[in-house]
Design an enzyme around this catalytic site. Structure first.
Site, PDB file in Angstrom:
ATOM      1  N   TYR A 141      37.068  -1.070  35.011  1.00 47.99           N
ATOM      2  CA  TYR A 141      38.138  -0.449  34.231  1.00 47.99           C
ATOM      3  C   TYR A 141      38.011   1.061  34.340  1.00 47.99           C
ATOM      4  O   TYR A 141      36.915   1.601  34.200  1.00 47.99           O
ATOM      5  CB  TYR A 141      38.033  -0.873  32.758  1.00 47.99           C
ATOM      6  CG  TYR A 141      39.051  -0.222  31.846  1.00 47.99           C
ATOM      7  CD1 TYR A 141      40.402  -0.529  31.954  1.00 47.99           C
ATOM      8  CD2 TYR A 141      38.656   0.688  30.865  1.00 47.99           C
ATOM      9  CE1 TYR A 141      41.338   0.067  31.107  1.00 47.99           C
ATOM     10  CE2 TYR A 141      39.588   1.277  30.014  1.00 47.99           C
ATOM     11  CZ  TYR A 141      40.928   0.965  30.140  1.00 47.99           C
ATOM     12  OH  TYR A 141      41.851   1.544  29.296  1.00 47.99           O
ATOM     13  N   ASP A 236      32.882   6.499  38.332  1.00 49.08           N
ATOM     14  CA  ASP A 236      33.399   6.557  36.966  1.00 49.08           C
ATOM     15  C   ASP A 236      32.224   6.304  36.032  1.00 49.08           C
ATOM     16  O   ASP A 236      31.804   5.166  35.851  1.00 49.08           O
ATOM     17  CB  ASP A 236      34.504   5.506  36.784  1.00 49.08           C
ATOM     18  CG  ASP A 236      35.039   5.505  35.352  1.00 49.08           C
ATOM     19  OD1 ASP A 236      34.469   6.214  34.493  1.00 49.08           O
ATOM     20  OD2 ASP A 236      36.021   4.778  35.101  1.00 49.08           O
ATOM     21  N   LYS A 264      33.466   9.614  26.718  1.00 52.58           N
ATOM     22  CA  LYS A 264      32.672   8.951  25.674  1.00 52.58           C
ATOM     23  C   LYS A 264      31.506   9.812  25.161  1.00 52.58           C
ATOM     24  O   LYS A 264      31.752  10.699  24.366  1.00 52.58           O
ATOM     25  CB  LYS A 264      32.250   7.561  26.157  1.00 52.58           C
ATOM     26  CG  LYS A 264      33.500   6.697  26.385  1.00 52.58           C
ATOM     27  CD  LYS A 264      33.298   5.215  26.533  1.00 52.58           C
ATOM     28  CE  LYS A 264      34.666   4.536  26.508  1.00 52.58           C
ATOM     29  NZ  LYS A 264      34.967   3.684  27.634  1.00 52.58           N
TER      30      LYS A 264
HETATM   31  C1  LIG Z   1      36.401   3.829  28.349  1.00 49.66           C
HETATM   32  C2  LIG Z   1      36.470   3.970  29.811  1.00 49.66           C
HETATM   33  C3  LIG Z   1      37.477   4.706  30.433  1.00 49.66           C
HETATM   34  C4  LIG Z   1      38.649   5.260  29.668  1.00 49.66           C
HETATM   35  O1  LIG Z   1      38.271   6.228  28.757  1.00 49.66           O
HETATM   36  P1  LIG Z   1      39.266   6.547  27.525  1.00 49.66           P
HETATM   37  O2  LIG Z   1      38.613   7.711  26.853  1.00 49.66           O
HETATM   38  O3  LIG Z   1      39.313   5.309  26.708  1.00 49.66           O
HETATM   39  O4  LIG Z   1      40.584   6.893  28.103  1.00 49.66           O
HETATM   40  C5  LIG Z   1      37.408   4.908  31.794  1.00 49.66           C
HETATM   41  N1  LIG Z   1      36.400   4.388  32.515  1.00 49.66           N
HETATM   42  C6  LIG Z   1      35.420   3.666  31.953  1.00 49.66           C
HETATM   43  C7  LIG Z   1      34.317   3.154  32.810  1.00 49.66           C
HETATM   44  C8  LIG Z   1      35.427   3.410  30.586  1.00 49.66           C
HETATM   45  O5  LIG Z   1      34.492   2.631  30.048  1.00 49.66           O
END
Ligand SMILES: *Cc1c(COP(=O)(O)O)cnc(C)c1O
Length: 425
Positions: A141, A236, A264
């Site tokens: 994701y 990511d 995060k």
């Molecule tokens: C949470 C998440 C996102 C998206 O971040 P948001 O701040 O919710 O937009 C993207 N990549 C990964 C791996 C994530 O866990």
């Protein structure tokens, strides 16, 4: 006092589904979702007045626990000096310097969410290469931008299909979606379409299909594949960044992506994201380069203050060893209890990340994860909740141990799991 159920009823009248992010609706586990009024350390309090031991930690940002005094003090001080200027601030420079130093990157651009970070990284890759296709992996994701809400299509070489209504099929068709840990599939795509590939993007440790580790040689193989075809290699690390050590997972595993996406933890519980990496790629961003990206609240002083306080605390008092020890015990003792109760469960664990997979086999990709017994997961989730333990409300998520958890909290988890597993046999 207004109860969870009453808040949910009111919310549904004015907010689609009663929530501002879908997974909060408990669709994967059933029942009414929670409404939280406060949190301190490892615990949250709901509007029913119940205190819960929290293993979700706002989905990862709260590595120091709820309302950490140093983070709250930094937020209060920054807010009192003004919440937003739309003009550069000294603190965002300090923050960028610290991010570059700790993550081992040359340049970084601050944005407001993980979604923006990955969206910007992919645009940057397209701008820098002049190509349009990308590889993303099934079950990874990367936020909710159009180009990344893509699932595997009918064949490896056909490009993906949209995983959300409202995304143009033309956008999804530019994305190849091989299985995680399948280097052969990636090499086949690169052999056929290498000169059209702008980027290979992945979570180096997958944490959005439950916790799935990269197999030996997988990340190295992707680095080689990206080099061979000239694609930008993107990690990511919105979850893994600063989660397994006071740096990126890239640095810990010794593989250098061209770009890294953060979010995060680096916001300490406030909205933030970042994309950073090699200057030769980053300098394609406006105003230096031709790739446009902007944000009214980007580098927001209050969010930056929370992030700085969090990163400084993670450096001055690294909680990583202690968190990993607790998570490992949580996993191994829960696995032993499941075996004794005759429940097919394996709790995957890495550092302070864990996922209780209701399956008798280890999970190595999204297809494996989909084989899990999600009904049993839902029953386990609710049995744990009744025992005062809050877990992420879906089989396809990771749980988080934080620095605020104590060994006694792990004892409480294990005692609850014993009862829960016996209930759901
Ligand atoms: C949470 C998440 C996102 C998206 O971040 P948001 O701040 O919710 O937009 C993207 N990549 C990964 C791996 C994530 O866990």
């Amino acid at each position: 006092m207004t109860s969870n159920t009453e808040w949910f009823e009111r919310a549904k009248r004015v907010i689609p589904g009663g929530v501002n992010s879908p997974v909060r609706a408990f669709n994967a586990v059933g029942g009414d979702p929670l409404y939280v009024v406060s949190g301190a350390g490892a615990r949250i309090r709901t509007s029913d007045g119940e205190e819960l031991l929290d293993f979700c930690g706002s989905w990862g940002p709260l590595i120091l626990g709820h309302s950490h005094p140093e983070v709250i003090a930094a937020i209060q001080e920054a807010a009192a000096a003004g919440t937003s200027f739309g003009i550069n601030t000294p603190r965002e420079v300090e923050f960028a310097e610290l991010l570059c130093e700790l993550a081992g990157i040359e340049k970084v651009r601050l944005v407001n969410s993980g979604t923006e970070a990955t969206m910007t990284a992919v645009r940057l890759a397209r701008g820098a290469t002049g190509r349009s296709k990308i590889i993303k992996f099934a079950g990874c994701y990367h936020g909710h931008s159009d180009g990344l809400l893509v699932a595997a299509g009918s064949g490896l070489m056909t490009g993906g299909v949209t995983s959300s209504s409202g995304v143009s099929p033309a956008v999804a068709a530019e994305v190849f979606v091989p299985p995680f840990n399948d280097l052969e599939a990636v090499n086949a795509i690169v052999a056929a379409h290498g000169d059209e590939l702008a980027a290979i993007i992945l979570e180096p440790i997958a944490a959005n299909m439950g916790l799935v580790m990269p197999e030996e040689g997988f990340l190295e193989g992707l680095r080689t594949a990206a080099d061979r075809c000239g694609a930008v290699f993107i990690f990511d690390e919105v979850i893994t960044g600063f989660r397994l050590g006071p740096t990126t997972y890239a640095r810990q595993c010794g593989i250098s992506p061209d770009l890294v996406c953060l979010g995060k933890i680096i916001g300490g519980g406030l909205p933030i994201g970042a994309v950073g990496g090699r200057a030769t790629v980053m300098d394609h961003l406006a105003p230096l380069g031709e790739v446009y990206q902007a944000g009214t609240l980007s580098g927001n002083p209050v969010a930056v203050a929370a992030g700085l306080a969090t990163l400084k605390r993670l450096q001055s008092e690294p909680p990583y060893g202690r968190m990993a020890t607790m998570a490992k015990r949580l996993a191994s003792e829960t696995n032993a209890l499941a075996a004794a109760a005759g429940v097919a469960l394996n709790v995957a664990v890495s550092g302070s990340l864990f996922t209780p997979f209701f399956s008798d086999r280890p999970v190595g990709n999204y297809n494996d994860a989909k084989q899990c017994d999600t009904a049993r997961h839902a029953a386990f989730f609710h049995a744990m909740l009744r025992a005062g333990i809050y877990l992420p409300p879906s089989q396809f998520e990771v749980g988080f141990v934080s620095a605020a958890h104590m060994e006694a909290d792990i004892d409480q988890f294990i005692a609850a799991a014993k009862v829960a597993l016996e209930e759901i046999v």
